[in-house]
Design a protein around this motif. Structure first.
Motif, PDB file in Angstrom:
ATOM      1  N   PRO A   1      11.118   7.659  -5.024  1.00 46.46           N
ATOM      2  CA  PRO A   1      11.084   7.720  -3.563  1.00 46.46           C
ATOM      3  C   PRO A   1      10.135   6.677  -2.983  1.00 46.46           C
ATOM      4  N   SER A   2      10.164   6.555  -1.665  1.00 49.73           N
ATOM      5  CA  SER A   2       9.214   5.709  -0.957  1.00 49.73           C
ATOM      6  C   SER A   2       8.737   6.482   0.274  1.00 49.73           C
ATOM      7  N   ILE A   3       7.473   6.859   0.293  1.00 51.78           N
ATOM      8  CA  ILE A   3       6.909   7.556   1.448  1.00 51.78           C
ATOM      9  C   ILE A   3       6.631   6.508   2.517  1.00 51.78           C
ATOM     10  N   THR A   4       7.236   6.702   3.697  1.00 52.02           N
ATOM     11  CA  THR A   4       7.131   5.714   4.764  1.00 52.02           C
ATOM     12  C   THR A   4       6.263   6.169   5.933  1.00 52.02           C
ATOM     13  N   VAL A   5       6.135   7.481   6.129  1.00 48.27           N
ATOM     14  CA  VAL A   5       5.302   8.037   7.198  1.00 48.27           C
ATOM     15  C   VAL A   5       4.630   9.285   6.655  1.00 48.27           C
ATOM     16  N   LEU A   6       3.324   9.390   6.887  1.00 52.92           N
ATOM     17  CA  LEU A   6       2.595  10.609   6.544  1.00 52.92           C
ATOM     18  C   LEU A   6       1.553  10.830   7.625  1.00 52.92           C
ATOM     19  N   GLU A   7       1.684  11.944   8.314  1.00 50.04           N
ATOM     20  CA  GLU A   7       0.743  12.314   9.364  1.00 50.04           C
ATOM     21  C   GLU A   7       0.759  13.830   9.482  1.00 50.04           C
ATOM     22  N   PRO A   8      -0.241  14.419  10.111  1.00 50.12           N
ATOM     23  CA  PRO A   8      -0.209  15.873  10.268  1.00 50.12           C
ATOM     24  C   PRO A   8       1.078  16.308  10.971  1.00 50.12           C
ATOM     25  N   GLY A   9       1.795  17.223  10.356  1.00 50.84           N
ATOM     26  CA  GLY A   9       3.028  17.733  10.940  1.00 50.84           C
ATOM     27  C   GLY A   9       4.261  16.892  10.692  1.00 50.84           C
ATOM     28  N   ARG A  10       4.167  15.844   9.868  1.00 55.79           N
ATOM     29  CA  ARG A  10       5.349  14.999   9.623  1.00 55.79           C
ATOM     30  C   ARG A  10       5.179  14.157   8.353  1.00 55.79           C
TER      31      ARG A  10
ATOM     32  N   LEU B   1       9.476  16.870  -2.014  1.00 60.83           N
ATOM     33  CA  LEU B   1       8.418  15.862  -1.886  1.00 60.83           C
ATOM     34  C   LEU B   1       7.928  15.761  -0.445  1.00 60.83           C
ATOM     35  N   VAL B   2       8.842  15.547   0.505  1.00 60.76           N
ATOM     36  CA  VAL B   2       8.402  15.370   1.889  1.00 60.76           C
ATOM     37  C   VAL B   2       7.837  16.664   2.470  1.00 60.76           C
ATOM     38  N   GLY B   3       8.410  17.791   2.101  1.00 61.63           N
ATOM     39  CA  GLY B   3       7.880  19.070   2.576  1.00 61.63           C
ATOM     40  C   GLY B   3       6.473  19.320   2.062  1.00 61.63           C
ATOM     41  N   GLY B   4       6.252  19.043   0.797  1.00 61.87           N
ATOM     42  CA  GLY B   4       4.926  19.230   0.207  1.00 61.87           C
ATOM     43  C   GLY B   4       3.898  18.261   0.752  1.00 61.87           C
ATOM     44  N   MET B   5       4.303  17.009   0.921  1.00 60.22           N
ATOM     45  CA  MET B   5       3.353  16.017   1.443  1.00 60.22           C
ATOM     46  C   MET B   5       3.002  16.297   2.902  1.00 60.22           C
TER      47      MET B   5
ATOM     48  N   GLY C   1       0.792  -1.230   0.000  1.00 58.33           N
ATOM     49  CA  GLY C   1       0.000   0.000   0.000  1.00 58.33           C
ATOM     50  C   GLY C   1       0.820   1.273   0.000  1.00 58.33           C
ATOM     51  N   GLN C   2       1.902   1.304   0.785  1.00 57.59           N
ATOM     52  CA  GLN C   2       2.741   2.508   0.798  1.00 57.59           C
ATOM     53  C   GLN C   2       3.422   2.695  -0.554  1.00 57.59           C
ATOM     54  N   TRP C   3       3.831   1.604  -1.170  1.00 54.94           N
ATOM     55  CA  TRP C   3       4.422   1.680  -2.504  1.00 54.94           C
ATOM     56  C   TRP C   3       3.402   2.230  -3.501  1.00 54.94           C
ATOM     57  N   LEU C   4       2.171   1.701  -3.441  1.00 50.30           N
ATOM     58  CA  LEU C   4       1.117   2.177  -4.348  1.00 50.30           C
ATOM     59  C   LEU C   4       0.787   3.652  -4.111  1.00 50.30           C
ATOM     60  N   PHE C   5       0.750   4.063  -2.844  1.00 47.80           N
ATOM     61  CA  PHE C   5       0.475   5.466  -2.534  1.00 47.80           C
ATOM     62  C   PHE C   5       1.570   6.361  -3.115  1.00 47.80           C
ATOM     63  N   THR C   6       2.820   5.975  -2.912  1.00 46.86           N
ATOM     64  CA  THR C   6       3.923   6.764  -3.460  1.00 46.86           C
ATOM     65  C   THR C   6       3.845   6.837  -4.975  1.00 46.86           C
ATOM     66  N   ARG C   7       3.510   5.714  -5.631  1.00 45.46           N
ATOM     67  CA  ARG C   7       3.376   5.724  -7.089  1.00 45.46           C
ATOM     68  C   ARG C   7       2.250   6.665  -7.520  1.00 45.46           C
ATOM     69  N   ALA C   8       1.156   6.692  -6.760  1.00 40.76           N
ATOM     70  CA  ALA C   8       0.043   7.595  -7.085  1.00 40.76           C
ATOM     71  C   ALA C   8       0.487   9.050  -6.988  1.00 40.76           C
ATOM     72  N   ILE C   9       1.263   9.377  -5.964  1.00 40.30           N
ATOM     73  CA  ILE C   9       1.781  10.744  -5.814  1.00 40.30           C
ATOM     74  C   ILE C   9       2.693  11.082  -6.986  1.00 40.30           C
ATOM     75  N   CYS C  10       3.544  10.134  -7.374  1.00 37.30           N
ATOM     76  CA  CYS C  10       4.453  10.353  -8.502  1.00 37.30           C
ATOM     77  C   CYS C  10       3.699  10.442  -9.830  1.00 37.30           C
TER      78      CYS C  10
END
Length: 155
Positions: free
Chosen positions: A38-47, A76-80, A18-27
């Motif tokens: 890239p690989s997004i590993t954590v996404l939460e408010p403020g991080r 990428l991480v700043g925007g996400m 799922g995290q791989w698929l989410f990152t691909r969707a963002i890309c």
């Protein structure tokens, strides 16, 4: 209204790959990010956290991770992080970025983005400094960035 991006991440991260698929969707939505795989590993408010594997495609003539690949990862991480923290009725756009290359970047890079000030809803636009720190496999900082995000009410 719940944050759609954060809700999608929370739902997809429970799926196999799922995290791989989410990152691909963002890309897919922002294709230039796909250039660093890239690989997004954590996404939460403020991080937001993501990794970048050191491979030939992102290597410079010195054998280290290229400076622009690190900038791309930082944006990428700043925007996400900003997107996942966005109050209702607000929008954002990066306005500028300052960077500092601390040491040679070798190995898998890990980037972490956090806001320098609280993210709030506002009737007027304001600048949100976003801090990004990129570390190597030993945990040493190799790169730092401050991204100025322009926060403004939706029209």
């Amino acid at each position: 209204m719940a944050n759609k991006t954060l809700a999608l991440y929370e739902r997809m991260r429970r799926w196999p790959a799922g995290q791989w698929l989410f990152t691909r969707a963002i890309c897919f939505k922002a294709p230039y990010f796909a250039s660093i795989r890239p690989s997004i590993t954590v996404l939460e408010p403020g991080r937001c956290e993501a990794t970048l594997r050191h491979r030939r495609r992102v290597t410079n003539h010195l054998g280290t991770v290229h400076a622009i690949a690190l900038c791309n990862l930082a944006e990428l991480v700043g925007g996400m992080m900003t997107e996942a923290s966005l109050p209702d009725g607000m929008r954002w756009i990066p306005k500028g970025m300052t960077v500092e290359y601390v040491k040679k970047a070798v190995g898998t890079m890990r980037a972490v983005a956090t806001p320098a000030i609280p993210i709030v809803a506002s009737d007027a636009g304001y600048e949100l400094p976003t801090q990004v720190v990129v570390t190597d496999p030993a945990g040493d900082t190799v790169f730092r960035a401050t991204i100025s995000m322009w926060m403004s009410p939706k029209r």
